[in-house]
Scaffold this active site. Structure first.
Site, PDB file in Angstrom:
ATOM      1  N   GLY A 239       0.846  -1.234   0.064  1.00 32.90           N
ATOM      2  CA  GLY A 239      -0.065  -0.027   0.040  1.00 32.90           C
ATOM      3  C   GLY A 239       0.703   1.298  -0.104  1.00 32.90           C
ATOM      4  O   GLY A 239       0.248   2.472  -0.299  1.00 32.90           O
ATOM      5  N   GLU A 271       3.825  -6.559   2.036  1.00 29.49           N
ATOM      6  CA  GLU A 271       3.421  -6.776   0.666  1.00 29.49           C
ATOM      7  C   GLU A 271       3.275  -5.863  -0.506  1.00 29.49           C
ATOM      8  O   GLU A 271       2.462  -5.451  -0.946  1.00 29.49           O
ATOM      9  CB  GLU A 271       2.094  -7.607   0.652  1.00 29.49           C
ATOM     10  CG  GLU A 271       1.863  -8.725   1.445  1.00 29.49           C
ATOM     11  CD  GLU A 271       0.217  -9.252   1.673  1.00 29.49           C
ATOM     12  OE1 GLU A 271      -0.484  -8.497   1.080  1.00 29.49           O
ATOM     13  OE2 GLU A 271       0.075 -10.256   2.316  1.00 29.49           O
ATOM     14  N   PRO A 272       4.602  -5.041  -0.576  1.00 33.50           N
ATOM     15  CA  PRO A 272       4.726  -4.197  -1.291  1.00 33.50           C
ATOM     16  C   PRO A 272       4.762  -4.199  -2.919  1.00 33.50           C
ATOM     17  O   PRO A 272       5.077  -5.261  -3.367  1.00 33.50           O
ATOM     18  CB  PRO A 272       6.088  -3.356  -1.179  1.00 33.50           C
ATOM     19  CG  PRO A 272       6.786  -4.600  -0.854  1.00 33.50           C
ATOM     20  CD  PRO A 272       5.861  -5.629  -0.246  1.00 33.50           C
ATOM     21  N   GLY A 273       3.899  -3.476  -3.570  1.00 27.65           N
ATOM     22  CA  GLY A 273       3.855  -3.881  -5.035  1.00 27.65           C
ATOM     23  C   GLY A 273       4.211  -2.455  -5.744  1.00 27.65           C
ATOM     24  O   GLY A 273       5.424  -2.498  -6.158  1.00 27.65           O
ATOM     25  N   ARG A 274       3.267  -1.297  -5.599  1.00 29.46           N
ATOM     26  CA  ARG A 274       3.477  -0.311  -6.355  1.00 29.46           C
ATOM     27  C   ARG A 274       4.977   0.311  -6.154  1.00 29.46           C
ATOM     28  O   ARG A 274       5.722   0.892  -6.782  1.00 29.46           O
ATOM     29  CB  ARG A 274       2.401   0.683  -6.055  1.00 29.46           C
ATOM     30  CG  ARG A 274       2.323   2.028  -6.673  1.00 29.46           C
ATOM     31  CD  ARG A 274       1.447   3.016  -6.125  1.00 29.46           C
ATOM     32  NE  ARG A 274       0.275   2.461  -6.025  1.00 29.46           N
ATOM     33  CZ  ARG A 274      -0.964   2.537  -6.534  1.00 29.46           C
ATOM     34  NH1 ARG A 274      -0.747   3.049  -7.836  1.00 29.46           N
ATOM     35  NH2 ARG A 274      -2.139   1.829  -6.080  1.00 29.46           N
ATOM     36  N   ARG A 310      -5.024   3.120 -15.615  1.00 24.10           N
ATOM     37  CA  ARG A 310      -5.153   3.750 -14.754  1.00 24.10           C
ATOM     38  C   ARG A 310      -5.915   5.173 -14.984  1.00 24.10           C
ATOM     39  O   ARG A 310      -6.889   5.707 -14.132  1.00 24.10           O
ATOM     40  CB  ARG A 310      -3.879   4.006 -13.910  1.00 24.10           C
ATOM     41  CG  ARG A 310      -3.085   2.827 -13.452  1.00 24.10           C
ATOM     42  CD  ARG A 310      -2.006   2.868 -12.559  1.00 24.10           C
ATOM     43  NE  ARG A 310      -2.492   3.178 -11.123  1.00 24.10           N
ATOM     44  CZ  ARG A 310      -2.594   4.390 -10.718  1.00 24.10           C
ATOM     45  NH1 ARG A 310      -1.942   5.396 -11.474  1.00 24.10           N
ATOM     46  NH2 ARG A 310      -3.000   4.468  -9.524  1.00 24.10           N
ATOM     47  N   CYS A 340     -12.079   3.171 -28.730  1.00 31.63           N
ATOM     48  CA  CYS A 340     -13.366   3.901 -28.929  1.00 31.63           C
ATOM     49  C   CYS A 340     -14.272   4.076 -27.321  1.00 31.63           C
ATOM     50  O   CYS A 340     -15.044   3.498 -27.488  1.00 31.63           O
ATOM     51  CB  CYS A 340     -14.088   2.824 -29.894  1.00 31.63           C
ATOM     52  SG  CYS A 340     -13.405   3.015 -31.354  1.00 31.63           S
ATOM     53  N   GLU A 341     -13.575   4.737 -26.763  1.00 26.59           N
ATOM     54  CA  GLU A 341     -14.211   5.131 -25.413  1.00 26.59           C
ATOM     55  C   GLU A 341     -13.881   6.624 -25.135  1.00 26.59           C
ATOM     56  O   GLU A 341     -12.770   6.801 -25.310  1.00 26.59           O
ATOM     57  CB  GLU A 341     -13.792   4.310 -24.425  1.00 26.59           C
ATOM     58  CG  GLU A 341     -14.128   2.863 -24.634  1.00 26.59           C
ATOM     59  CD  GLU A 341     -15.417   2.310 -23.647  1.00 26.59           C
ATOM     60  OE1 GLU A 341     -15.752   3.054 -22.876  1.00 26.59           O
ATOM     61  OE2 GLU A 341     -15.584   1.093 -23.981  1.00 26.59           O
ATOM     62  N   TYR A 368       1.100  -1.499 -12.191  1.00 27.28           N
ATOM     63  CA  TYR A 368      -0.415  -1.631 -12.528  1.00 27.28           C
ATOM     64  C   TYR A 368      -0.588  -1.004 -13.999  1.00 27.28           C
ATOM     65  O   TYR A 368      -1.714  -0.220 -14.407  1.00 27.28           O
ATOM     66  CB  TYR A 368      -1.288  -0.859 -11.691  1.00 27.28           C
ATOM     67  CG  TYR A 368      -1.247  -1.639 -10.179  1.00 27.28           C
ATOM     68  CD1 TYR A 368      -1.647  -2.759 -10.224  1.00 27.28           C
ATOM     69  CD2 TYR A 368      -0.648  -0.774  -9.104  1.00 27.28           C
ATOM     70  CE1 TYR A 368      -1.567  -3.393  -8.851  1.00 27.28           C
ATOM     71  CE2 TYR A 368      -0.376  -1.342  -7.899  1.00 27.28           C
ATOM     72  CZ  TYR A 368      -0.798  -2.509  -7.798  1.00 27.28           C
ATOM     73  OH  TYR A 368      -0.674  -3.544  -6.540  1.00 27.28           O
TER      74      TYR A 368
HETATM   75  N1  LLP Z   1      -1.458  -7.162  -1.120  1.00 24.89           N
HETATM   76  C1  LLP Z   1      -2.612  -7.293  -1.400  1.00 24.89           C
HETATM   77  C2  LLP Z   1      -3.334  -8.277  -0.656  1.00 24.89           C
HETATM   78  C3  LLP Z   1      -3.145  -6.544  -2.327  1.00 24.89           C
HETATM   79  O1  LLP Z   1      -4.487  -6.671  -2.650  1.00 24.89           O
HETATM   80  C4  LLP Z   1      -2.443  -5.425  -2.817  1.00 24.89           C
HETATM   81  C5  LLP Z   1      -3.016  -4.635  -3.884  1.00 24.89           C
HETATM   82  C6  LLP Z   1      -1.038  -5.383  -2.497  1.00 24.89           C
HETATM   83  C7  LLP Z   1      -0.546  -6.060  -1.580  1.00 24.89           C
HETATM   84  C8  LLP Z   1       0.007  -4.661  -3.191  1.00 24.89           C
HETATM   85  O2  LLP Z   1      -0.409  -3.050  -2.969  1.00 24.89           O
HETATM   86  P1  LLP Z   1       0.387  -1.752  -3.430  1.00 24.89           P
HETATM   87  O3  LLP Z   1       1.718  -1.843  -2.484  1.00 24.89           O
HETATM   88  O4  LLP Z   1       0.711  -2.244  -4.670  1.00 24.89           O
HETATM   89  O5  LLP Z   1      -0.179  -0.758  -2.879  1.00 24.89           O
HETATM   90  N2  LLP Z   1      -4.712  -1.160  -9.751  1.00 24.89           N
HETATM   91  C9  LLP Z   1      -4.688  -0.249  -8.539  1.00 24.89           C
HETATM   92  C10 LLP Z   1      -3.795  -0.769  -7.513  1.00 24.89           C
HETATM   93  C11 LLP Z   1      -4.985  -2.227  -6.974  1.00 24.89           C
HETATM   94  C12 LLP Z   1      -4.181  -2.568  -5.738  1.00 24.89           C
HETATM   95  C13 LLP Z   1      -4.579  -3.916  -5.513  1.00 24.89           C
HETATM   96  N3  LLP Z   1      -4.058  -4.709  -4.432  1.00 24.89           N
HETATM   97  C14 LLP Z   1      -3.929   0.937  -9.238  1.00 24.89           C
HETATM   98  O6  LLP Z   1      -3.528   0.984 -10.430  1.00 24.89           O
HETATM   99  O7  LLP Z   1      -3.760   2.031  -8.566  1.00 24.89           O
END
Ligand code: LLP
Length: 410
Positions: A239, A271-274, A310, A340-341, A368
């Site tokens: 997050g 659980e970092p993603g972004r 996004r 086409c949107e 993403y």
């Molecule tokens: N863990 C779980 C269970 C999650 O559902 C997510 C993201 C993460 C970790 C990673 O979160 P992050 O560190 O990336 O914020 N498509 C959207 C973001 C959706 C996130 C969904 N879950 C966007 O482009 O902003």
């Protein structure tokens, strides 16, 4: 070398944008646009920023959904991170790159029996259980894997409503009350409950909210321990935000310090993603043409909402600039794709200098971007390029039309 923004590995050199040592103009001239470019060094540094504050028994599990390209995953594995997967497909991806199952957590609100079996067969670190029916499925499978309860702590992430996942009425997780009820109902003989987890949402700028979630999880963990469960970790999810304006940094290291300052009873999982991959990626697109309708001046580019969803889905604003600096006068445009949107728009009031054939760069798309891409309007998925200092390689070829239709029957 001009530093125009707070991205260490994207810089203008003699008027051209480079990613590390790769001249992106030269790349653009040699490839079909649009295409994604990722900086390996940025990804590595972000991984290290997480690892820095963690002890060897803690775990940073990269959220695969942010960018699931195998080469990106492999780079992250080599940095020692584990993985957070949310589907059998993502689990198969990380197994394919040789990830250590002991560093994999499996979250997700709708796991199937087959997906649970795959996770059990590989004895992963933790299945983050989000509903009682998952316990029933595990019983049917006759398996007692390591599990955590994913808690919905009723905390608003203060970001876009679509990416808030921790409020009481969200579909994710279970309440603390339900967790205790299930823990008592199943007991230590029937389940191997070793953790509690939460993920309250994404693009979180106020890290106190994550601390608040952590405190709730710790409180619950203590109660579960008193019921006889051997809780070994608290997983506070992902997050952490990035700055789409490219000005600020949100530091993983500081977040971890904050989380660790008041407790060390349990190991910490994140659980970092972004925050690992977003700023590592740009999308290069070509200007197809310019037109004016009503009061709007449109720049039509060859990337669309299918390549980067996004802006259309969350009204997200990604910085857009010319790939090559020019002294010609800039103008204000709405930058739109060919889909086409009406929603196929990257936003309005972008100040660029643009002529048909010019390249533009869309920033902060490493997370993403590609992973949410689609083939809408029978548009082909773009290529992905990984730059690593002096070298670069195509880590996904541009999709071909024949590949796109190959599973269809006439
Ligand atoms: N863990 C779980 C269970 C999650 O559902 C997510 C993201 C993460 C970790 C990673 O979160 P992050 O560190 O990336 O914020 N498509 C959207 C973001 C959706 C996130 C969904 N879950 C966007 O482009 O902003």
């Amino acid at each position: 070398m001009k530093k125009s923004m707070n991205l260490k590995h994207f810089n203008f050199n003699t008027g051209v944008l480079y990613s590390e040592d790769a001249n992106l103009l030269e790349l653009s001239d040699s490839l079909e646009t649009p295409f994604y470019v990722y900086s390996a060094q940025t990804i590595r540094e972000n991984c290290r920023s997480y690892k820095k504050g963690l002890s060897s028994s803690d775990l940073a599990c990269y959220a695969v959904k942010a960018n699931s390209n195998l080469s990106v995953l492999s780079l992250i594995k080599d940095e020692g991170l584990g993985f957070d997967v949310v589907s059998g497909g993502e689990l198969k991806r990380v197994l394919k790159i040789g990830a250590d199952p002991k560093k994999i957590v499996f979250s997700g609100v709708g796991k199937t029996k087959e997906e649970l079996k795959l996770a059990c067969d590989h004895e992963i670190f933790s299945i983050n259980v989000e509903s009682e029916y998952e316990l029933e499925l595990l019983e049917q499978l006759n398996k007692i894997p390591r599990i955590s309860f994913r808690i919905n702590p009723d905390i608003a992430a203060e970001s876009h409503p679509y990416i808030e996942t921790g409020k009481a009425d969200c579909k994710f997780g279970i309440s603390e009350e339900e967790a205790l009820t299930l823990a008592k109902k199943y007991g230590v003989e029937k389940i191997n409950l070793v953790g509690v987890s939460a993920h309250i949402g994404s693009q979180i700028t106020n890290t106190d909210l994550l601390v608040e979630a952590y405190e709730k999880l710790e409180n619950l963990a203590d109660q579960l321990v008193s019921l006889g469960f051997e809780i070994d970790h608290i997983d506070v999810g992902g997050g952490l935000a990035i700055d789409y304006e490219l000005e600020k940094n949100f530091s993983p290291d500081e977040l971890i310090k904050k989380l660790k300052q008041f407790s060390s009873k349990y190991n910490l999982t994140l659980e970092p993603g972004r925050s690992i991959v977003a700023q590592a990626g740009v999308l290069i697109t070509k200007v197809l043409g310019i037109k004016e309708n009503g009061s709007q001046k449109f720049l039509i580019v060859d990337a669309g909402m299918n390549d980067l969803m996004r802006p259309s889905l969350y009204s997200a604003r990604h910085k857009i600039d010319n790939l090559v600096e020019s002294s010609e006068k800039k103008d204000l445009y709405s930058i739109v794709g060919p889909v086409c949107e009406t929603a196929d728009s990257f936003g309005s009031d972008f100040e660029v200098n643009a002529n048909a054939g010019d390249y533009l760069v869309i920033y902060s798309v490493g997370a993403y971007g590609s992973s949410m891409g689609s083939n809408y309007n029978t548009r082909l998925k773009p290529a992905e390029i990984l730059v690593d200092q002096k070298s670069h390689k195509v880590i996904r070829k541009a999709e071909t039309f024949d590949n796109l239709i190959k599973e269809e029957e006439l």
